[in-house]
Each structure stands twice: as structure tokens, then as C-alpha cells.
Design a protein around this motif. Structure first.
Motif, PDB file in Angstrom:
ATOM      1  N   ALA A 795       7.753  55.020  56.073  1.00 31.37           N
ATOM      2  CA  ALA A 795       7.438  55.158  57.499  1.00 31.37           C
ATOM      3  C   ALA A 795       8.147  56.366  58.102  1.00 31.37           C
ATOM      4  CB  ALA A 795       7.812  53.887  58.252  1.00 31.37           C
ATOM      5  N   LEU A 796       9.395  56.615  57.698  1.00 34.90           N
ATOM      6  CA  LEU A 796      10.133  57.762  58.226  1.00 34.90           C
ATOM      7  C   LEU A 796       9.513  59.081  57.754  1.00 34.90           C
ATOM      8  CD1 LEU A 796      12.535  58.736  59.902  1.00 34.90           C
ATOM      9  CD2 LEU A 796      13.930  58.660  57.813  1.00 34.90           C
ATOM     10  N   ALA A 797       9.069  59.108  56.506  1.00 33.98           N
ATOM     11  CA  ALA A 797       8.408  60.312  55.987  1.00 33.98           C
ATOM     12  C   ALA A 797       7.101  60.575  56.741  1.00 33.98           C
ATOM     13  CB  ALA A 797       8.137  60.159  54.488  1.00 33.98           C
ATOM     14  N   LEU A 798       6.412  59.486  57.118  1.00 31.80           N
ATOM     15  CA  LEU A 798       5.188  59.636  57.901  1.00 31.80           C
ATOM     16  C   LEU A 798       5.492  60.204  59.282  1.00 31.80           C
ATOM     17  CD1 LEU A 798       3.397  56.267  57.045  1.00 31.80           C
ATOM     18  CD2 LEU A 798       2.512  58.547  56.532  1.00 31.80           C
ATOM     19  N   GLU A 799       6.574  59.768  59.883  1.00 33.57           N
ATOM     20  CA  GLU A 799       6.950  60.233  61.219  1.00 33.57           C
ATOM     21  C   GLU A 799       7.351  61.705  61.194  1.00 33.57           C
ATOM     22  OE1 GLU A 799       7.545  60.833  64.863  1.00 33.57           O
ATOM     23  OE2 GLU A 799       7.204  58.714  64.487  1.00 33.57           O
ATOM     24  N   LEU A 800       8.155  62.099  60.209  1.00 36.20           N
ATOM     25  CA  LEU A 800       8.721  63.447  60.186  1.00 36.20           C
ATOM     26  C   LEU A 800       7.841  64.472  59.487  1.00 36.20           C
ATOM     27  CD1 LEU A 800      12.447  62.606  59.338  1.00 36.20           C
ATOM     28  CD2 LEU A 800      11.384  62.832  61.591  1.00 36.20           C
TER      29      LEU A 800
END
Length: 877
Positions: A795-800
Motif C-alpha cells: 500500500a505504501l509503494a502504491l501511495e509513493l
């Protein structure tokens, strides 16, 4: 004196002669600001003297309405007269009003008056009293800014409401910075509604601190690995919700700033914001809350909804620049004539006359661009458009008009911007050719560095973008004022009415504090609008989205919870989004074991039946779902019944021995089709939408997570979509039908931007976090706990938009994804790169020996990440 001055002022404004004289001054002043203006009568020295005397009486009162008139008289006088005495009196009025930024600009760019020693001394003493030291700069504040500045250290919660150009966010940011510098331990969060505003605020903070080792500034919703004593988060409400879900219970905030706080009324996103503020308030009663809004009513009730019972208002409606509303109408039967009228008090139109234009105004679709070219002159112009695609079309039309009128522009700065777009977005992207002509468009789905590069170019005094076509994203707090604002409709999207307050907020971009004293808001076709929202100022009337949903759709929320099925999301029915979010939030509070007191606080009704029905339905749903409290409490933006469906599916698949295909892995290691199945599964099971939709966006999501540069990613996406079009065309041909028209490369790029921002970085981020939480639960429940460390937090990789440690480190420093991707090659092979290590690499970087784009280097300089003094050429003795 104030009482006598007020009585005398009332006599003045009750006299028709005053309004006649004021109208003459207004018309003459506005004509001076237009690139093409009708003939207007000069204002006699005698009439001007009478008005200035009235204004000098007005400033002796405490009435802000009278102060607005006094300021207008002062500014319009400076525009129309060269008489030294009149100018001296006008400048003195600005000093009396405490409008020192406009006073200073007028003296430098319009001209000084016949200075008198007493007047000069009084002005300088007043200016010194209004001045505050910011770093190495002494800045004279407006009277309102000084009042806010002096009030900020108080412990009480505050709501700061003022026009867009009043300079309120600058003060709040400086206040946070000084708090961080003066305390041993400090934690703050600055909440923004959009990533565009987030990026702007984060950049200012990084530039302000210049890499102080003990202060962490982060737009990433994660804990500080170095455990520094001071940290300032800059987050959207969704990122703040994610941070609160991973943070320990003892993480509290000293200060919480909510920019564009009126967005608490914004449907599901407003509910997320309200929930975050409630959770923060519960962590510590000492947290100071500062709400910023461009003019809003109802904020005390909003504050009470998240636990703040006392809110100190710091409000003004006095803008430090003069903003003229100008009504433009095509003259009936005359295709090349434009009628101009100035809007006065109570919306009264004051005719200025007609002007002849170079191109026909008959075509309504091209009228906005035609008029902007005629009246924009050499000053910056913002044009409002109803959506991103419409903004692109109007920008293309502007480009064509300007090229035919003036030929091709020759600007090294614009050429540099064009090259950046070709190299870092796509070589065939239409914006690259537009900016060469001084034209661009701006909307929220664009990559952040591209958007910032356009904004920087637009703010240039010379050689930059002059025409910028924008959507409502610009009304969400981004600091981008202009001399001219053009608006030709009160609608957004496919003809939906635009909130009049949002329109006023956009119009508030007219006039640049510290760079101008006047701004023009051109209202095109205004007499044909279905409504007349600009006749009178309309503030944001704020009501929490949660309370409004409970009142208007409470029965639907109750029924959805009892049925165990939330309504499908429908773009044309915004209440479906509100009902879904409200139902999830009530289940979350049932899981938090505070449902009854929560509803008692937020439900603005005494109807006991409604209250009991909601409590019963939410508790029944909570019991039937049967997932752990933390899962439901931290993922309430996701359909709770969908979470149960996902859990049951995962448990079944694990039992069938298919656990490997369920576990997300680092994007670089993902086998073909791995994430396509995960995303398709998330969408189908949790949201009820077709699995095909999830799989459509999955390749783009995977490329995004890998940190793939935009040109590569967009080429792959366009090639993929073209193959799909070819298959559909072949199928249509077999059926004897005409194939659909193939999309252009610009349409493919727009589609990719939309999917990245609306699906990948929004829907998939929320679904991805919930997927991981539920998968970890399923693994533990089935005896597969040893696999828990293998579950990648995608999810963090998707956000950033990055998944490597180096890429994440650069983003942590405030760099855009484009810059992070360009810099990843600097990371030492095989070494873990922390944010501190990334900062040191950039400090050691010699800007003169790099192939980085000038736009990327400009971002590094803006954030204070390169030390060019170390590589400056030696000067001869």
C-alpha cells in the motif's frame, strides 16, 4: 473619535453623491488595469480629494466594510492620479489600514507622493510596529496578519478565516517552525486536502529547515526510524488515517493544522478528516488545533463534532489587494464587440462601454480563450475550466490563438520547461509544445513535479507561462495568484452546479500579495448564467458530512447495515458514497466500543428512534461480520462486509494450498500476473465491482510501484491500450460495424494519469492496506504465521510510486517521484540508503557535473538539498 467617525461615515455613505463619485473613480481605476479598455472619464482632483477625505474618516472607525471602501479608494486613486498630494494621502490610507505590502509595492512600482516629514515618519513607525523577523528577512505584515501572528502562541484552538490572498498559511507554517525550534520535543501534523497542496507545504518546510538533523519533515505516513525528537508530518486525511493506524497509542501531537478545513463537509473524505481529528483529540487534550479556511461559517459546530468545545475565531473579509469583478458580454448582433461592466455594491452593474476584439465571439466554445487573449495582456492569467479534459482543450485553443497573433515565443525558460516535459513525461505530450507559447494547464491528476514546474514558471515575472487553464484543484489552497482570472461558467464536471463559495475561492486568486495591488475577475457570459453567484460574497457554510448523512440518509444507512450489503458506488448518486462511508464508520465505532457516546455527540437530532435504530443496526452488523476490532476500526473506509468476504476467501485458498499466490511480494520480484490477480481479487470481493476493472489498472499499478519513469510507463500503457483498440476494431469489422475512433497519445496519457491518481493512489491504497491486514489475520488463523514477514506492505509503494529503499529515502526528503527516479542511480550498489544517507549524497553532488534536468536541479535547490557554494568557481583576488 471612533464613534464620531462612524456617525460621519454613515452620513457619507447615505449620500447618493458619494456613490456617484466612487463609481467614477472605480471605472477610471479599472480601465487603467485593462489591456484593452473603453474610454472613461478622468477623475477631477476635486472629486478625488472628496473621496480621499471620506476614506480618511472611514479608517478611523472599527467597521471592516468601511475599511474595504477606504482601501479601494486608496488603491484606485493610486492607479488614476499622478498628483503628488493625492498619492501621498492614498499611501497614508494604506498605512493607516496596516496594508504595508500594498503600500510598499505602490511606492516601488507606481510612484511616491509628495512626502511630508510627518506622514513619512508615521508610516515608517507603523510599518516597524507591524514588522516581524522571518529568518534573515524583516517582513511588514498586514494588520490582520499581525493580529493572527500575535494570537497563534495562545493555547486555545483557533479558526483562521480570510480571503485567499490574505497570507494566513504562511504565518501558521512559520509558527509551527518556531515551535519546533524552541522545544526539545515536538510533533505536529499539517493536513491538506490535495497532494498538490501537500507538496507545496512540504517544500516550504524543507526549505525553511535546510536539513536540520534533529527535525524530521515527512509526507510519508510512517514512524521515524531514527526516533528524532521533533517531527512535522504533512499529510492528506487518508495518509493521516494510515499513520494513526500504525502509530503507538502514546503518539500525540502538539499542533494539528487543517488547511482548507471547510472540506470536512466533503462527503466520505470529510468523514475521514473528522475521524482523524477525533482520534487525535482522544490521544491528548493538550493538542492545539488550528483550522484554516478561505471564508467559512459554522466552524464552531464543526469543531465540537470532533471534541473541541472552544474555538477562537480570527476572521476578516478584507483582502489586501483590490479585486475587481468585471462582467463581459457579447454585444447582440455584433460578433466583434464585447461589452464591459464593473460590478459594484449589491451586484449593481456599472457600464464601462464596448471594445472591439480581433476575433469573432459568436462561437461560445472558443469565447473564453478569445477574450483571455484580448484582455490578458502581459500579466498572468488564470482561466477556470470545468474539468481536466476541458482544460486541455482550452489550452490548445489558447496556444493556437497566441501563435497566430504574435508568432512563436522565444524564451529560454519556456524551452527548458518544454524539454523537461518531453524527457520526463513523454516526448509527444501536447503540453511540451503549449508551454513554448506561454500556455499550460493545471489539474490534480498531473505528476507533482510537472505541476510545480508549471506553477514556478507561471510565477515568474518575465519569460514564463502567462496563461494557465485550471480546474477546481486550484481552489484547494495552492498558492498561485494572478493579475487576471477568467470564469465563464458556475458549473463543474458535466454541468453540475459549482458551490458558489468555491467559485469565490477561485476568484480570490486575482491579485498577488507583495507583487501587485489589484486583480481582475472577468465574468464571461455572466448575464446568461442560470445563477448569479458573484453578485454577493458567499462563504462556505460548513456542516460535517457525517452529521448531514445521518440526518438526510440515516434510514438508508440503517437498512444497509441490517441487510449486510452496502449500496454500490454510483458517480451520479453521491449519496451512495456517503452511505457506504457512514456505515463503515459506525461499525468501526462499534468495534471501538464507543458507539453510543459517539453518536450522541455527532447526531444533531433528539429523535430517540433514529438513534436507537442506528445503534442497533451497527452493533448487529459488527457482530455478524465477526472480524477483530482492530481490522474494522482501522479499515472503516472499506466495506466491512467486503472485508469478511475477503477473509473467508483467503482462508479457503490457504486451505487449498494456494497461499503463495496470495502473498504480495516486492514489485521488482513479482512474477507475471501476480499483482493482476491480487488487485482483481481485491476489487471483486471487497467492492463488488468486476474483477476485470482491477486487472485493467493492475499493470499500471505495478509499473508505478516499481518507480518506473513516466516516459517508459506511459509508452507501455499507450502500447497496451492501442493493442486493445486494435482487437476491438478487428472484432467490430468481423461484425460489420464501424470500429471506434482510436485515441490519441494525449488521451492515453490522460487516462493513465487518471487511473494513477483516482485508482492506484486512492482506491488501491486503501484496499491494499486492508488486504494486507486481512491476509495477516488469515495466515495466523490457519497456522501459517511463519509467512507473515513475507507479506510486502505494498500500500505504501502504491501511495509513493516507489518501492526501493533509495527511492523512498529521496521521497522522504520531500522530492517528487520524478526526481527520486532520476536520482536512484546515485545510490551505492548493494547498500541500504537512508534519508540521512540520501541527503549526504546530494550535499556532495556537484550540480555543474550532472546530467540532471534543470527542473530537477531547481527542485533540489528549492528544498535546500544541494550545496552549490562548495563547487562555486574561485574568484580572482
Amino acid at each position: 473619535m471612533s464613534s464620531f467617525a462612524l456617525e460621519l461615515s454613515q452620513r457619507f455613505i447615505g449620500n447618493d453623491k458619494y456613490w456617484t463619485l466612487l463609481a467614477g473613480l472605480q471605472l477610471a481605476g479599472v480601465a487603467k488595469t485593462l489591456a484593452k479598455a473603453p474610454e472613461t472619464e478622468d477623475v477631477s482632483n476635486d472629486d478625488l480629494a472628496k473621496l480621499l477625505y471620506c476614506a480618511e474618516v472611514f479608517v478611523q472607525t472599527e467597521d471592516e466594510t468601511l475599511h474595504r471602501q477606504a482601501q479601494e479608494i486608496a488603491i484606485q486613486s493610486l492607479l488614476v492620479t499622478e498628483d503628488g498630494l493625492a498619492r501621498e494621502r492614498a499611501l497614508g490610507l494604506l498605512g493607516e489600514l496596516g496594508n504595508f505590502p500594498s503600500l510598499k509595492f505602490a511606492e516601488q512600482h507606481i510612484g511616491k507622493g509628495d512626502d511630508t516629514l510627518l506622514g513619512l515618519v508615521n508610516r515608517r513607525i507603523s510599518e516597524r510596529a507591524n514588522s516581524v523577523q522571518f529568518g534573515n528577512e524583516t517582513r511588514a505584515l498586514t494588520a490582520y496578519q499581525l493580529r493572527v501572528w500575535k494570537s497563534l502562541p495562545a493555547k486555545a484552538a483557533q479558526v483562521i478565516t480570510a480571503p485567499t490572498s490574505a497570507g494566513k498559511s504562511f504565518l501558521v507554517l512559520e509558527h509551527i517552525c518556531r515551535q519546533a525550534e524552541s522545544r526539545e520535543h515536538f510533533t505536529a501534523v499539517y493536513v491538506t486536502p490535495t497532494r498538490a497542496l501537500l507538496s507545496e507545504v512540504q517544500s516550504k518546510l524543507h526549505a525553511r529547515f535546510g536539513g536540520q538533523a534533529d527535525i524530521r519533515i515527512s509526507a510519508i505516513p510512517s514512524l521515524d526510524q531514527l526516533e528524532r525528537p521533533k517531527q512535522i508530518f504533512v499529510l492528506t486525511q487518508e495518509r493521516l488515517s494510515s499513520l494513526l493506524s500504525v502509530a503507538p497509542d502514546d503518539l500525540s501531537f502538539d499542533v494539528v493544522v487543517v488547511d482548507e478545513a471547510q472540506n470536512i463537509a466533503d462527503d466520505a473524505r470529510g468523514m475521514i478528516l473528522q475521524d482523524c481529528l477525533e482520534r487525535i483529540a482522544q490521544r491528548s487534550s493538550a493538542t492545539k488545533v488550528i483550522l484554516l479556511a478561505p471564508g467559512a461559517e459554522g466552524m464552531p459546530a464543526v469543531a465540537r463534532s470532533f471534541g473541541v468545545t472552544e474555538l477562537v475565531p480570527l476572521s476578516t473579509r478584507l483582502s489586501p489587494v483590490q479585486q475587481n469583478r468585471i462582467v463581459l458580454s457579447k454585444v447582440k448582433g455584433k460578433h466583434f464587440e464585447l461589452n464591459i461592466a464593473l460590478m459594484g455594491r449589491d451586484g449593481v452593474r456599472m457600464p464601462m462601454g464596448n471594445i472591439r476584439v480581433e476575433r469573432s465571439l459568436e462561437n461560445k466554445a472558443s469565447r473564453l480563450a478569445n477574450v483571455a487573449v484580448e484582455l490578458g495582456g502581459n500579466d498572468g492569467s488564470l482561466l477556470y475550466e470545468t474539468g481536466a479534459r476541458e482544460a486541455e482543450k482550452t489550452a490548445a485553443l489558447l496556444t493556437s490563438l497566441l501563435k497566430s497573433k504574435s508568432g512563436e515565443l522565444k524564451s529560454a525558460s519556456l524551452e527548458e520547461l518544454s524539454t523537461f516535459i518531453q524527457e520526463h513525461i513523454h516526448p509527444e505530450y501536447q503540453l511540451a509544445s503549449m508551454v513554448r507559447q506561454g500556455v499550460a494547464y493545471h489539474y490534480g491528476r498531473m505528476p507533482s513535479l510537472l505541476r510545480e514546474a508549471i506553477e514556478t514558471s507561471f510565477k515568474q515575472d518575465e519569460g514564463g507561462v502567462k496563461y494557465l487553464v485550471c480546474t477546481t484543484t486550484l481552489a484547494q489552497g495552492v498558492n498561485l495568484p494572478a493579475r487576471n482570472v477568467f470564469i465563464d461558467t458556475p458549473t463543474r464536471g458535466a454541468g453540475k452546479p459549482l458551490d458558489p463559495a468555491l467559485l469565490w475561492n477561485f476568484a480570490g486568486r486575482a491579485g498577488r500579495l507583495n507583487h501587485d495591488i489589484v486583480g481582475n475577475v472577468f465574468l464571461l457570459n455572466y448575464e446568461e448564467w442560470d445563477t448569479k453567484p458573484m453578485d454577493q460574497f458567499v462563504p462556505f457554510r460548513v456542516k460535517p458530512a457525517l452529521a448531514e448523512t445521518l440526518v438526510n440518509d440515516g434510514a438508508a444507512v440503517t437498512q444497509a447495515l441490517l441487510d449486510g450489503a452496502l449500496p454500490a458506488e454510483q458517480i451520479g448518486k453521491p449519496e451512495t458514497f456517503r452511505i457506504r462511508a457512514c456505515a463503515g464508520l459506525l461499525v468501526a465505532h462499534a468495534a471501538r466500543k464507543d458507539l453510543r457516546p459517539y453518536l450522541a455527540r455527532v447526531l444533531p437530532t433528539s429523535d430517540g428512534t433514529v438513534f436507537d435504530d442506528l445503534v442497533g443496526a451497527a452493533e448487529s452488523a459488527y457482530a455478524s461480520i465477526g472480524l477483530p476490532d482492530d481490522i474494522l476500526a482501522e479499515n472503516w473506509t472499506i466495506d466491512p462486509f467486503g472485508l469478511r468476504r475477503l477473509y473467508d476467501y483467503l482462508v479457503t485458498k490457504i486451505g487449498e494450498g494456494a497461499v503463495k499466490e496470495l502473498i504480495p511480494v516486492p514489485p521488482a520480484d513479482a512474477p507475471t500476473g501476480h499483482y493482476e490477480k491480487i488487485f482483481g481479487r481485491m476489487v471483486e470481493l471487497v467492492t463488488g465491482k468486476s474483477m476485470k476493472f482491477g486487472m485493467l489498472a493492475a499493470p499500471l499499478a505495478l509499473w508505478w510501484m516499481k518507480g518506473m519513469p513516466y516516459p517508459v510507463m506511459l509508452k507501455l500503457w499507450a502500447d497496451r491500450r492501442k493493442r486493445t483498440e486494435e482487437r476491438k476494431a478487428a472484432a467490430a469489422k468481423e461484425e460489420g460495424k464501424d470500429p471506434p475512433k482510436p485515441k490519441t497519445i494525449n488521451q492515453h496519457i490522460y487516462e493513465a494519469f487518471s487511473l494513477i491518481e483516482d485508482v492506484v493512489r486512492f482506491q488501491f491504497v486503501q484496499l491494499g492496506k486492508a488486504y494486507r491486514d486481512v491476509l495477516l489475520l488469515a495466515l495466523r488463523a490457519t497456522g501459517k504465521e511463519a509467512l507473515v514477514p513475507d507479506v510486502y506492505p505494498f500500500a505504501l509503494a502504491l501511495e509513493l510510486g516507489v518501492s526501493t529503499e533509495a527511492g523512498t529515502a529521496y521521497v522522504e526528503l520531500g522530492l517528487s517521484r520524478i526526481a527520486a527516479a532520476a536520482l536512484e542511480a546515485l545510490a551505492p550498489l548493494g547498500e541500504t540508503l537512508s534519508a540521512a544517507g540520501a541527503r549526504q549524497l546530494l550535499t556532495d553532488l556537484d550540480p555543474t557535473k550532472t546530467t540532471l534536468s534543470p527542473i530537477v536541479l531547481s527542485e533540489l535547490r528549492r528544498l535546500g538539498l544541494v550545496d552549490e557554494t562548495r563547487f562555486a568557481p574561485a574568484t580572482e583576488a
